[in-house]
Scaffold this active site. Structure first.
Site, short mmCIF file in Angstrom:
data_model
loop_
_atom_site.label_atom_id
_atom_site.label_comp_id
_atom_site.label_asym_id
_atom_site.label_seq_id
_atom_site.Cartn_x
_atom_site.Cartn_y
_atom_site.Cartn_z
N GLU A 143 -4.46 -11.12 13.51
CA GLU A 143 -3.97 -9.75 13.41
C GLU A 143 -5.09 -8.76 13.76
OE1 GLU A 143 -2.32 -7.87 9.59
OE2 GLU A 143 -0.51 -8.15 10.78
N LYS A 177 0.83 -1.21 0.00
CA LYS A 177 0.00 0.00 0.00
C LYS A 177 0.86 1.26 0.00
CE LYS A 177 -3.14 0.59 3.31
NZ LYS A 177 -4.44 0.35 3.96
N LYS A 185 9.60 -4.08 13.84
CA LYS A 185 10.19 -3.43 12.66
C LYS A 185 11.30 -2.47 13.06
CE LYS A 185 5.95 -3.14 9.89
NZ LYS A 185 5.01 -2.20 9.25
N GLY A 232 -4.74 -4.21 4.81
CA GLY A 232 -4.00 -5.25 4.10
C GLY A 232 -4.69 -6.60 4.16
N ARG A 233 -5.10 -7.00 5.36
CA ARG A 233 -5.69 -8.34 5.52
C ARG A 233 -7.12 -8.40 5.01
NH1 ARG A 233 -4.58 -5.78 10.24
NH2 ARG A 233 -6.23 -5.42 11.76
N GLU A 249 10.39 -5.91 3.39
CA GLU A 249 10.61 -7.17 2.68
C GLU A 249 10.20 -7.06 1.22
OE1 GLU A 249 9.04 -6.87 5.57
OE2 GLU A 249 9.42 -8.58 6.91
N HIS A 287 -5.13 -36.97 10.40
CA HIS A 287 -3.92 -37.78 10.61
C HIS A 287 -2.80 -36.94 11.20
CE1 HIS A 287 -5.37 -41.41 8.44
NE2 HIS A 287 -6.21 -40.51 7.96
#
Lengths: 584, 584
Positions: free
Chosen positions: B382, B231, B538, B295-296, B237, B413
């Protein structure tokens, strides 16, 4: 208690019980001590050099720093005392020498034997030296994988076998997949990178037909070898997928026996040999593993050896075994306070049973380990998600955390918000000094691996230290945002810094976590090696399957004996209401 | 309380506070009620048809059965009362009309607007009709993706652009990846399956250079388009990976401006337009999203639209939006007791805050949804892993479970042993009446999808009902195994049975979970739309990075101001001890 033999500790339910671990003086001392620790803040102790140095241990360059756990030297001493009380060392020794510590199934637990050296002392189970058995199968895997990779062994139509499809679920899938993902970018031990790239390894685990499509849709059956992995050769999902894959081979190459004989192999117990042969797989393609290998502890058996050796060559798998073996020896011989898996296990017990943290997150700062969390999730939760002790009493103390995780730094942009500000969830950071892949883009301040590792070093401090209103004021944070930007800190983590992501250290990681899990189970007095909890669901699924079949073939109704909810859901499924589909 | 305006409910910390939700009569009544419910066993109530019928709701064929939650009609009534007290409906309306409900960042929260129809009533934020903005960008995505897919828009060397690499992390990655994995086996809405198969979509998220290698190693840069998703266009990263990808393009095609102009695009805020342009990406390749998209919550913006339309064609994405839109309308208008996301949210609050269950597992019985759990994990943890209320008081009640999951039957399993016998962890089963892929192997009793779904129907009953000593005795279970094979049952779950795995219902699932998350946050009185908890890490990482750089370039020492643990770890990293590497 001291008078009882080790074997008695493992006896089943019907004789007089030793008292619950919670009734021991050692447990009660830890309970009292935990109340003191609850008042300690990591911010106040992390600056003490002697504490940091004491709360660390190292093995072959793998460095465990647990100074950010909410513990003091006194905590550790109390945990060692509980370990002695719980006869931890004796239980470890009993497991590794082949005692039948999986008492509910009457089985030895010998994944350590899978990593033995050929000239190791015999380990005898029911009169058989399993070390010999292990190496016989490994030699068979080596020979077979070399024959395939050299082109000596080919498909029914004469083509090279370049696609390897491993059909298995749970322990027959998660371990090999974790190692495969990590090996796929590993070049150091690869004999021939081009050759490895030529082979494709895929896993077919889910019974969902969509998984079948995802796995097979672009493979040429003539170039594909399918490995069916199931100890009993009866696992419902695996066997349906195996029959599906067989049909796919037949559809392409005809139903000649040579098709299955040349394109399929099995990893199963020798007691399933007849089933394997009836399926059409010849004995020379049966790669055995044994009753004393639990599914979730089976990566080092043929379950991992066969697919990984076909894809990467046997040499790489052998390095992996060597790393695990090194940790096995360390586990059996290092003193408790220098013993990495023991320390990890004791800290796990501390966090769950005394600090009350119900979850735990594993955070490999290595994309190569992206499937490690899913493997550890199975390993730990299936092993220690139990309700009774080894002697059958209902456990009345907290055991068995929920384990989850993602690689860093990805996790930081996902659930780390909760780790920093929500419920307390102990974190395990795994980092590596050297990457599999060197990359330093022109003009960048640091290499990409440095950027990754800067986060590995920073996050544990952010969790432990937090920040305060005073710091925020000093930084000029607007007053109305101060509560939202305050971090309480005091969130525990441990850091495991290892030299390098390679086959050897992957073997170490696997063994560390296998043994961590066993240590927790030994301390909690539960059987970490059975899994009765999955039986009821299988039984009920079989009942539903038969109702579906009967209803569809007009031989029965759906409802008899079902509760109204299940009946209602099932009816929706089998009688597809056209209205429900009008939006599709 | 009734006299306050909705806006006051959202005001920031400095004015007189409304009393804590725990002090309300509605909350206290639920607390008392929970003590009664703790005595109820699901085994005793699941046979009651009227209860089963009452505890269900349906929307467009998507059927929610929550009769296996530990609730009664009275529980639900008390939860509705708390919802009214917490002004749930008003908060939902405020969010959807564009009020700045993300108070700490002063932002509207309008992911619902991303699914608006072109002719919907205007939604105005800061004087701008966002519905118009949304459709302008969608038209741009459609035109661009069609130009690439038709071959009209090509790479710098004239080649077709067939590889799509989406560079983003967290919300800019997990949502699109979840949808991509589900679309990849979806044929119903695909315009042209062959064309879709021709395109390859990959995600580069982790800053680990190994992720770079995994993503790019076998792609031809001349055929690759790289989409940078951030954004602010500053995410550490993502920007390092974007520069890495740019260098990779330059290395292959030279440093001509046309290389970046033709091979790179951006999804970013218009306020980042200058940064995008400085990077070398022309304005026509900037696909905007806005401050009012978290973002999410961004899958439905250009963040998902661009990569997914390039890979699958815009039409498929449009069907996905339509499914989400249908749920948005349902969410805003259906009464509380018929409202799927509201019910899911209230049950989430009940399980966490009143029953004390700290975890929750999401179990899609659909391999196509294999990445749904990771997306929901981010979305929920979050959003609701917070420490203070929207008005800044420290939360003193349980909020924010740990979410995790795997597709069924794989999870069975893996960690299901713990679900059945370990700590109680509410489970969410998601199943589909119709599969994406039909497969009925010759000679099998049922189709593979039936086999999958038999488990979907069986597991919730196994969890709820358990089995008893008496049942085991009747089945002839050996006495010493009875404690180990007894299932306590009474483990809550909900079942969501939907018609079909397709783009439309995937949109529904996404919106259901987005709104479930918001409902929980509204009930808990927290801000589900900020994420201050990720800031401290950060900042500390940036400090470590600069230490590494200074040390390596001989301009500084490592230690100043670091605690001895971090200093020790960092020293191990930068000064590679040869001894530690001798085992590699």
């Amino acid at each position: 208690m001291e008078m009882e033999s080790i074997r008695d500790t493992y006896s089943l339910g019907l004789k007089p019980q030793p008292k619950s671990v919670t009734a021991t003086a050692e447990w009660r001392r830890l309970k009292v001590h935990a109340r003191h620790i609850a008042k300690m803040h990591l911010r106040d102790v992390l600056g003490v050099a002697s504490r940091c140095e004491a709360l660390s241990a190292e093995f072959e360059g793998s460095f465990l720093d647990y100074s950010r756990m909410q513990v003091t030297q006194r905590t550790m001493d109390l945990l060692y005392a509980l370990a002695r009380r719980q006869r931890l060392r004796e239980k470890i020794a009993a497991m590794c020498r082949g005692d039948k510590v999986n008492v509910t199934e009457g089985r030895a637990v010998l994944h350590t034997a899978l990593r033995s050296a050929p000239d190791d002392a015999p380990i005898v189970v029911d009169g058989v030296n399993v070390v010999e058995d292990v190496h016989e199968v490994l030699r068979k895997v080596k020979a077979f994988s070399e024959a395939v990779r050299s082109g000596e062994q080919r498909g029914a139509t004469g083509r090279l076998l370049r696609n390897i499809v491993a059909v298995g679920i749970g322990g027959s899938y998660l371990g090999p997949e974790f190692v495969h993902e990590a090996f796929s970018t590993e070049q150091q031990h690869a004999v021939d990178q081009d050759l490895n790239d030529f082979y494709r390894l895929r896993f077919l685990s889910n019974v969902d037909p969509v998984d079948v499509r995802r796995t097979l849709y672009d493979l040429d059956p003539q170039e594909t070898i399918v490995i069916v992995i199931s100890k009993t050769f009866t696992t419902a999902e695996t066997m349906l997928n195996a029959r599906t894959a067989r049909q796919w081979l037949w559809d392409a190459m005809g139903k000649d026996p040579s098709v299955v004989a040349r394109h399929m192999a099995a990893c199963a117990s020798s007691s399933a040999a007849a089933r394997v042969q009836n399926f059409g797989i010849p004995p020379e393609h049966l790669f055995e593993f044994w009753d004393w290998v639990g599914g979730r502890y089976s990566v080092c058996s043929s379950v991992g050896a066969l697919p990984l050796s076909l894809k990467y060559g046997y040499g790489m798998f052998d390095r992996f075994l060597a790393g695990a073996r090194a940790v096995d020896i360390h586990f059996q011989h290092a003193p408790l306070d220098r013993n990495l898996p023991v320390l990890m296990g004791l800290l796990g017990v501390w966090n769950m049973s005394f600090m009350g943290y119900k979850t735990r997150t594993i955070l490999p700062y290595a994309e190569a380990l992206l499937k490690l969390p899913a493997h550890i999730q199975q390993l730990a939760m299936e092993s220690n998600g139990k309700r009774v002790t080894v002697t059958g009493e209902v456990v009345d103390y907290d055991i068995g955390p929920v384990d989850f995780g993602e690689p860093g730094t990805n996790g930081q942009h996902s659930f780390f918000q909760l780790l920093h500000m929500g419920q307390v969830c102990p974190a395990e950071f795994i980092g590596f000094i050297e990457s599999q892949h060197h990359l330093h883009v022109e003009g960048e301040v640091v290499a990409s691996h440095d950027e990754l590792m800067a986060n590995f070093f920073a996050q544990p401090d952010a969790l432990a230290l937090g920040n305060t209103r005073e710091q925020l004021v000093a930084e000029g944070c607007p007053p109305e945002l101060i509560p939202h930007r305050t971090f309480a800190g005091n969130r525990p983590s441990l850091s495991l810094l290892m030299p390098k992501v390679n086959a050897y250290y992957l073997g170490q990681i696997l063994a560390l976590y296998e043994h961590r899990t066993a240590v927790e189970g030994f301390m909690w007095n539960i059987n970490s090696f059975d899994q009765w909890g999955v039986e009821l669901g299988k039984k009920l699924a079989s009942d539903v399957r038969s109702r579906m079949h009967k209803f569809r073939s007009g031989k029965g109704t759906l409802s008899g004996g079902l509760n109204p909810s299940t009946h209602g859901l099932l009816k929706r499924y089998v009688i597809r209401d056209r209205d429900a589909f009008k939006h599709c």
